[in-house]
Scaffold this active site. Structure first.
Site, PDB file in Angstrom:
ATOM      1  N   LYS A  24       0.834  -1.212   0.000  1.00 61.45           N
ATOM      2  CA  LYS A  24       0.000   0.000   0.000  1.00 61.45           C
ATOM      3  C   LYS A  24       0.868   1.261   0.000  1.00 61.45           C
ATOM      4  O   LYS A  24       0.598   2.203  -0.748  1.00 61.45           O
ATOM      5  CB  LYS A  24      -0.917  -0.030   1.235  1.00 61.45           C
ATOM      6  CG  LYS A  24      -1.866   1.135   1.359  1.00 61.45           C
ATOM      7  CD  LYS A  24      -3.070   0.748   2.195  1.00 61.45           C
ATOM      8  CE  LYS A  24      -2.810   0.722   3.688  1.00 61.45           C
ATOM      9  NZ  LYS A  24      -2.606   2.043   4.293  1.00 61.45           N
ATOM     10  N   SER A  25       1.893   1.268   0.831  1.00 62.71           N
ATOM     11  CA  SER A  25       2.745   2.467   0.915  1.00 62.71           C
ATOM     12  C   SER A  25       3.422   2.750  -0.427  1.00 62.71           C
ATOM     13  O   SER A  25       3.482   3.899  -0.882  1.00 62.71           O
ATOM     14  CB  SER A  25       3.825   2.268   1.989  1.00 62.71           C
ATOM     15  OG  SER A  25       3.232   2.132   3.249  1.00 62.71           O
ATOM     16  N   ARG A  29       2.809   6.013  -3.171  1.00 63.72           N
ATOM     17  CA  ARG A  29       3.950   6.837  -3.605  1.00 63.72           C
ATOM     18  C   ARG A  29       4.178   6.733  -5.103  1.00 63.72           C
ATOM     19  O   ARG A  29       4.595   7.700  -5.741  1.00 63.72           O
ATOM     20  CB  ARG A  29       5.200   6.405  -2.831  1.00 63.72           C
ATOM     21  CG  ARG A  29       5.152   6.856  -1.359  1.00 63.72           C
ATOM     22  CD  ARG A  29       6.046   5.979  -0.490  1.00 63.72           C
ATOM     23  NE  ARG A  29       6.192   6.466   0.872  1.00 63.72           N
ATOM     24  CZ  ARG A  29       5.308   6.251   1.865  1.00 63.72           C
ATOM     25  NH1 ARG A  29       4.193   5.601   1.620  1.00 63.72           N
ATOM     26  NH2 ARG A  29       5.550   6.702   3.084  1.00 63.72           N
ATOM     27  N   GLY A 101      -4.840   8.005   5.512  1.00 59.65           N
ATOM     28  CA  GLY A 101      -3.928   8.930   6.181  1.00 59.65           C
ATOM     29  C   GLY A 101      -2.682   9.182   5.346  1.00 59.65           C
ATOM     30  O   GLY A 101      -2.197  10.312   5.243  1.00 59.65           O
ATOM     31  N   ARG A 129      -8.457  12.392  12.583  1.00 54.43           N
ATOM     32  CA  ARG A 129      -7.047  12.050  12.826  1.00 54.43           C
ATOM     33  C   ARG A 129      -6.169  13.305  12.852  1.00 54.43           C
ATOM     34  O   ARG A 129      -6.472  14.302  12.204  1.00 54.43           O
ATOM     35  CB  ARG A 129      -6.573  11.050  11.768  1.00 54.43           C
ATOM     36  CG  ARG A 129      -7.357   9.749  11.894  1.00 54.43           C
ATOM     37  CD  ARG A 129      -6.884   8.696  10.937  1.00 54.43           C
ATOM     38  NE  ARG A 129      -5.516   8.295  11.209  1.00 54.43           N
ATOM     39  CZ  ARG A 129      -4.818   7.463  10.444  1.00 54.43           C
ATOM     40  NH1 ARG A 129      -5.369   6.953   9.357  1.00 54.43           N
ATOM     41  NH2 ARG A 129      -3.580   7.153  10.746  1.00 54.43           N
ATOM     42  N   ASP A 320       1.977  -1.166  12.010  1.00 54.16           N
ATOM     43  CA  ASP A 320       0.637  -1.549  11.543  1.00 54.16           C
ATOM     44  C   ASP A 320       0.251  -2.966  11.958  1.00 54.16           C
ATOM     45  O   ASP A 320      -0.886  -3.388  11.739  1.00 54.16           O
ATOM     46  CB  ASP A 320       0.566  -1.434  10.014  1.00 54.16           C
ATOM     47  CG  ASP A 320       0.596   0.019   9.566  1.00 54.16           C
ATOM     48  OD1 ASP A 320       0.264   0.905  10.380  1.00 54.16           O
ATOM     49  OD2 ASP A 320       0.972   0.277   8.411  1.00 54.16           O
ATOM     50  N   ARG A 351      -6.172   2.087  18.170  1.00 53.63           N
ATOM     51  CA  ARG A 351      -6.013   0.638  17.999  1.00 53.63           C
ATOM     52  C   ARG A 351      -5.635  -0.071  19.298  1.00 53.63           C
ATOM     53  O   ARG A 351      -5.427  -1.277  19.292  1.00 53.63           O
ATOM     54  CB  ARG A 351      -4.992   0.330  16.897  1.00 53.63           C
ATOM     55  CG  ARG A 351      -5.577   0.496  15.517  1.00 53.63           C
ATOM     56  CD  ARG A 351      -4.624   0.061  14.424  1.00 53.63           C
ATOM     57  NE  ARG A 351      -5.271   0.150  13.110  1.00 53.63           N
ATOM     58  CZ  ARG A 351      -4.613   0.220  11.968  1.00 53.63           C
ATOM     59  NH1 ARG A 351      -3.289   0.212  11.956  1.00 53.63           N
ATOM     60  NH2 ARG A 351      -5.271   0.281  10.832  1.00 53.63           N
ATOM     61  N   ARG A 393      -7.581  -3.130   9.361  1.00 54.05           N
ATOM     62  CA  ARG A 393      -6.706  -4.074  10.072  1.00 54.05           C
ATOM     63  C   ARG A 393      -7.410  -4.689  11.282  1.00 54.05           C
ATOM     64  O   ARG A 393      -7.127  -5.819  11.661  1.00 54.05           O
ATOM     65  CB  ARG A 393      -5.397  -3.405  10.461  1.00 54.05           C
ATOM     66  CG  ARG A 393      -4.600  -2.956   9.231  1.00 54.05           C
ATOM     67  CD  ARG A 393      -3.130  -2.757   9.528  1.00 54.05           C
ATOM     68  NE  ARG A 393      -2.541  -1.781   8.638  1.00 54.05           N
ATOM     69  CZ  ARG A 393      -2.222  -1.992   7.363  1.00 54.05           C
ATOM     70  NH1 ARG A 393      -2.433  -3.171   6.817  1.00 54.05           N
ATOM     71  NH2 ARG A 393      -1.694  -1.039   6.628  1.00 54.05           N
TER      72      ARG A 393
HETATM   73  C1  S3P Z   1       2.535   4.754   6.279  1.00 55.41           C
HETATM   74  C2  S3P Z   1       3.128   5.084   7.454  1.00 55.41           C
HETATM   75  C3  S3P Z   1       2.637   4.659   8.768  1.00 55.41           C
HETATM   76  C4  S3P Z   1       1.636   3.521   8.662  1.00 55.41           C
HETATM   77  C5  S3P Z   1       0.656   3.721   7.563  1.00 55.41           C
HETATM   78  C6  S3P Z   1       1.361   3.869   6.214  1.00 55.41           C
HETATM   79  C7  S3P Z   1       3.118   5.247   5.020  1.00 55.41           C
HETATM   80  O1  S3P Z   1       2.026   5.759   9.420  1.00 55.41           O
HETATM   81  O2  S3P Z   1       0.953   3.347   9.891  1.00 55.41           O
HETATM   82  O3  S3P Z   1      -0.221   2.592   7.478  1.00 55.41           O
HETATM   83  O4  S3P Z   1       2.796   4.708   3.943  1.00 55.41           O
HETATM   84  O5  S3P Z   1       3.922   6.191   5.089  1.00 55.41           O
HETATM   85  P1  S3P Z   1       2.933   6.810  10.266  1.00 55.41           P
HETATM   86  O6  S3P Z   1       4.020   7.215   9.407  1.00 55.41           O
HETATM   87  O7  S3P Z   1       2.014   7.946  10.591  1.00 55.41           O
HETATM   88  O8  S3P Z   1       3.354   6.034  11.477  1.00 55.41           O
END
Ligand code: S3P
Length: 439
Positions: A24-25, A29, A101, A129, A320, A351, A393
């Site tokens: 996902k990350s 990006r 987020g 948030r 996570d 969580r 999750r």
């Molecule tokens: C993420 C960073 C994390 C993670 C989120 C994805 C990202 O959050 O919990 O699921 O893709 O940069 P934080 O950077 O706020 O801890």
């Protein structure tokens, strides 16, 4: 439609070789940076989940042509016609990050550098948030951001960004990435100092695209970026999704499964280290690099596990995975303690307390502390009617817990699972797991 997931006590071992969807990350990006590149980027095994789809639609709204080949409900290829660093077009409508987020916080960094104004918003859940963690550093760079008490929606007006050195108060990849992305548009070198090794996908991708970015220990520096080269990458499987079948195999007797091409970026492998400290064993075969990210086929089997104490640097590398880890802890002999994890309280939901409330319905006592929790195992679980609280999750965690309960479990509002892991139920079924959608 709100869907319910029913999970039955698992009487047979989980067995098989599976692939889980893309990271996902990396998927978020790849759309953001591919859009800003000069030229065409090709992304394979992109994750078509709710969160990254929000990012994809926002960049289309900002005038980027992104074509999609849908191989399946879990695997899309993207072709992104990058518009260059200054080619995004203003949108009259707010940019809707939905529940994501990562989308809204990274996007704020990009939008702070544009020559037009924008409004960033999201779901009711996202509006709760914290956004001050990004509005504060962006304002220090001179960005003009207006937000309701440090929450979305945020309005960003055009301005010249000043380079700065910023020491992150929390180990957060989202905040680090936001500042680095804004730093691409600043008037000099922007430096971010992080307290712990938060995931580094932004840095890896920016470097691969030719940005002048240097990493020295916990310090990341970026010089202004005129041009990003397009990328050509295959997204590795998301270890944060793999964690669910991995823990399932570790707790269902006689199970043995393999996850193919699983991302093993060291800033993400905290879950494997924590499970190993509890006595689980893994093998990683066919090690390779996928899109600049380490990956391998990961094999895991059922293990008798024991309690552990968790805190310090491993927490951010597995941030996570604490919901699903709590199920492994509930099956481990002795009292386990988790510390230094206060960030769990500002995820999709709190969580710690929300999970404690749902797990209590299944017979797990999770004792809360301000920055963590403790669990004494092993615990026999009972089936129950539980709720995801619209947190993907938590939904998957409750489903895996249901496999080792003594009667069926129903998870309400389980469709949010598709925010990160479309095909979760089918993937678990392929391993022989006894679960199904009931409405
Ligand atoms: C993420 C960073 C994390 C993670 C989120 C994805 C990202 O959050 O919990 O699921 O893709 O940069 P934080 O950077 O706020 O801890």
């Amino acid at each position: 439609m709100i869907k319910k997931l029913r999970v039955y006590p698992q009487k047979t071992p989980l067995k098989g070789i599976i692939t889980v969807p893309g990271d996902k990350s990396v998927s978020h990006r790849s759309v953001m940076l591919g859009s800003l590149a000069s030229g065409t980027s090709y992304i394979r095994r992109w994750l078509p989940a709710g969160d990254p789809i929000a990012t994809l639609e926002i960049f289309r709204q900002l005038g980027v042509n992104i074509s999609v080949t849908k191989h399946s409900a879990t695997n899309w290829d993207l072709v992104i016609d990058g518009v260059g660093m200054h080619g995004l077009q203003p949108s009259a409508e707010p940019l809707d990050a939905r529940n994501a987020g990562t989308c809204i916080r990274l996007l704020a960094g990009v939008m702070a550098g544009q020559k037009f104004s924008s409004v960033l918003d999201g779901s009711e859940q996202l509006r709760k948030r914290p956004m001050k963690r990004i509005t504060v550093p962006l304002a220090q760079m001179g960005a003009k951001i207006d937000s309701t008490k440090g929450k979305a929606p945020m309005t960003i007006e055009p301005t010249e960004l000043q380079a700065m050195t910023y020491e992150l108060p929390v180990a957060s990849a989202q905040v680090k990435s936001c500042v680095l992305l804004a730093g691409m548009y600043a008037n000099g070198e922007t430096v971010v100092i992080e307290p712990g090794a938060a995931r580094d996908h932004t840095e890896r991708m920016l470097k691969a695209m030719g940005a002048d970015l240097t990493i020295d220990g916990r310090t990341v520096s970026i010089k202004p970026v005129d041009k990003l080269n397009p990328i050509n990458l295959t997204v590795p499987a998301d270890i944060s999704s793999a964690a669910f079948p991995i823990v399932a195999a570790a707790i269902v007797p006689h199970s043995e499964i393999t996850i193919e091409n699983c991302g093993l970026n060291p800033t993400r492998t905290g879950i494997l280290d924590m499970l190993e400290a509890m006595g689980a064993t893994f093998t990683a075969q066919n090690k390779r690099k996928t899109g600049g990210e380490p990956a391998a086929d990961v094999q895991v089997q059922f293990s008798e596990m024991h309690s552990t104490e968790i805190g310090g640097e491993v927490v951010v590398r597995g941030i996570d995975e604490f919901p699903i880890l709590s199920i492994a802890l509930s099956q481990s002999a002795g009292r386990s303690v988790v510390r230094d994890a206060a960030e769990l309280r500002v995820k999709e939901v709190d969580r710690i307390s929300v999970l404690a409330g749902e797990l209590a319905k299944m017979g797990i006592t999770m004792d809360e502390t301000p920055d963590g929790f403790s669990i004494e195992g092993p615990i026999r679980l009972n089936g129950a009617e539980v709720d995801s609280h619209d947190d993907h999750r938590l939904g998957m965690t409750l489903a895996i817990a249901g496999l080792i309960a003594d009667s069926p479990t129903t998870i309400n509002e389980a469709n949010c699972i598709a925010d990160s892991f479309p095909g979760f139920v089918e993937t678990m079924q392929a391993l022989g797991a006894h679960m199904e959608w009931i409405e």
